[in-house]
Design an enzyme around this catalytic site. Sequence first.
Site, PDB file in Angstrom:
ATOM      1  N   ASP A   9       0.852  -1.290  -0.072  1.00 48.49           N
ATOM      2  CA  ASP A   9       0.023   0.124  -0.120  1.00 48.49           C
ATOM      3  C   ASP A   9       0.717   1.434   0.018  1.00 48.49           C
ATOM      4  O   ASP A   9       0.568   2.256   0.712  1.00 48.49           O
ATOM      5  CB  ASP A   9      -0.970   0.178   1.015  1.00 48.49           C
ATOM      6  CG  ASP A   9      -1.915  -0.962   0.919  1.00 48.49           C
ATOM      7  OD1 ASP A   9      -1.909  -2.096   0.250  1.00 48.49           O
ATOM      8  OD2 ASP A   9      -2.906  -1.055   1.975  1.00 48.49           O
ATOM      9  N   ASP A  51      -4.923  -0.610  -2.032  1.00 46.91           N
ATOM     10  CA  ASP A  51      -6.118  -0.366  -1.419  1.00 46.91           C
ATOM     11  C   ASP A  51      -7.028   0.092  -2.366  1.00 46.91           C
ATOM     12  O   ASP A  51      -6.526   0.823  -3.183  1.00 46.91           O
ATOM     13  CB  ASP A  51      -6.119   0.333  -0.123  1.00 46.91           C
ATOM     14  CG  ASP A  51      -7.054  -0.156   0.980  1.00 46.91           C
ATOM     15  OD1 ASP A  51      -7.306  -1.167   1.158  1.00 46.91           O
ATOM     16  OD2 ASP A  51      -7.149   0.728   1.910  1.00 46.91           O
ATOM     17  N   HIS A  53     -10.897   0.673  -3.054  1.00 49.82           N
ATOM     18  CA  HIS A  53     -12.161   0.878  -2.541  1.00 49.82           C
ATOM     19  C   HIS A  53     -13.102   1.379  -3.696  1.00 49.82           C
ATOM     20  O   HIS A  53     -12.961   2.272  -4.505  1.00 49.82           O
ATOM     21  CB  HIS A  53     -12.209   1.667  -1.275  1.00 49.82           C
ATOM     22  CG  HIS A  53     -11.515   1.019  -0.122  1.00 49.82           C
ATOM     23  ND1 HIS A  53     -11.723  -0.312   0.413  1.00 49.82           N
ATOM     24  CD2 HIS A  53     -10.531   1.445   0.812  1.00 49.82           C
ATOM     25  CE1 HIS A  53     -10.909  -0.650   1.400  1.00 49.82           C
ATOM     26  NE2 HIS A  53     -10.081   0.500   1.731  1.00 49.82           N
ATOM     27  N   HIS A  77     -10.761   6.729   1.626  1.00 43.92           N
ATOM     28  CA  HIS A  77      -9.193   6.976   0.992  1.00 43.92           C
ATOM     29  C   HIS A  77      -9.458   5.694  -0.060  1.00 43.92           C
ATOM     30  O   HIS A  77     -10.008   4.967   0.085  1.00 43.92           O
ATOM     31  CB  HIS A  77      -8.380   6.480   2.126  1.00 43.92           C
ATOM     32  CG  HIS A  77      -8.808   5.097   2.630  1.00 43.92           C
ATOM     33  ND1 HIS A  77      -9.614   4.872   3.809  1.00 43.92           N
ATOM     34  CD2 HIS A  77      -8.401   3.891   2.472  1.00 43.92           C
ATOM     35  CE1 HIS A  77      -9.668   3.656   3.990  1.00 43.92           C
ATOM     36  NE2 HIS A  77      -8.963   2.856   3.498  1.00 43.92           N
ATOM     37  N   LYS A 102      -6.937  -4.909  -3.426  1.00 43.58           N
ATOM     38  CA  LYS A 102      -7.970  -5.360  -2.375  1.00 43.58           C
ATOM     39  C   LYS A 102      -8.803  -4.263  -2.020  1.00 43.58           C
ATOM     40  O   LYS A 102      -8.492  -2.991  -2.211  1.00 43.58           O
ATOM     41  CB  LYS A 102      -6.963  -5.814  -1.264  1.00 43.58           C
ATOM     42  CG  LYS A 102      -5.989  -4.558  -0.743  1.00 43.58           C
ATOM     43  CD  LYS A 102      -5.221  -5.210   0.591  1.00 43.58           C
ATOM     44  CE  LYS A 102      -4.315  -4.078   0.875  1.00 43.58           C
ATOM     45  NZ  LYS A 102      -4.771  -3.120   1.746  1.00 43.58           N
ATOM     46  N   CYS A 144      -1.872  -2.681   7.661  1.00 45.35           N
ATOM     47  CA  CYS A 144      -1.642  -3.536   6.379  1.00 45.35           C
ATOM     48  C   CYS A 144      -0.394  -4.216   6.593  1.00 45.35           C
ATOM     49  O   CYS A 144      -0.380  -5.388   5.814  1.00 45.35           O
ATOM     50  CB  CYS A 144      -1.933  -2.737   5.142  1.00 45.35           C
ATOM     51  SG  CYS A 144      -3.887  -2.273   5.138  1.00 45.35           S
TER      52      CYS A 144
HETATM   53 ZN   LIG Z   1      -8.883   0.724   3.223  1.00 47.37          ZN
END
Ligand SMILES: [Zn+2]
Length: 191
Positions: A9, A51, A53, A77, A102, A144
């Site tokens: 990340d 990440d 989303h 985020h 992810k 993470c």
């Molecule tokens: Zn997140």
Amino acid sequence: MARALFIIDVQNDFTEGGALGVEGGDAVAVGVSRLLASHPERYDHVFASRDWHDGDNDNGGHFAHGTPDFVDSWPVHCVSGTPGAEYDPGLDTSDIDVHVRKGMGEPAYSIFDGITDQGGTVTEALDALEISDVDVVGIATDYCVRASALDALAAGRRVRVLTDLVAGVAPESSAAALDELRAAGAEIVPS
Ligand SMILES: [Zn+2]
């Protein structure tokens, strides 16, 4: 057997100036690039997670509706397709051969929760590439990085966390995460 680097990340929203920027994030990006440039022989494969989303929902409660608690709920985020979700520009991505995304519609702290750009799981990729050893770097130490390293241990790999190439949300929880990882069998060492 092969050795892999997991870059967790290293994204604009997690480095300085980002929605959830952590202190030292930019330095991690530059440091990881320097490591790969100066030791090109050290890793057979380089994995990197992002990440990633959804922008139209709270991703399973991961995005806070009111005030985030910064444990289970967070400011918005790393929405897919936005600049915040991209790799930090200090990270040289040319050596990354397995990209993992992810958190699509759900909280996802571990790289093992993600899907590779080839469409498989991280465990499948580790098995296919005969990876026995994993070094973990990135952001954030206490979330993470912690979750990814614990899952790599659970997957039966030898794991090292490179202490000069991680950055955490908070000093206490980051120190606790490294203690937990050491107790779980990871080596906690500088790069
Ligand atoms: Zn997140």
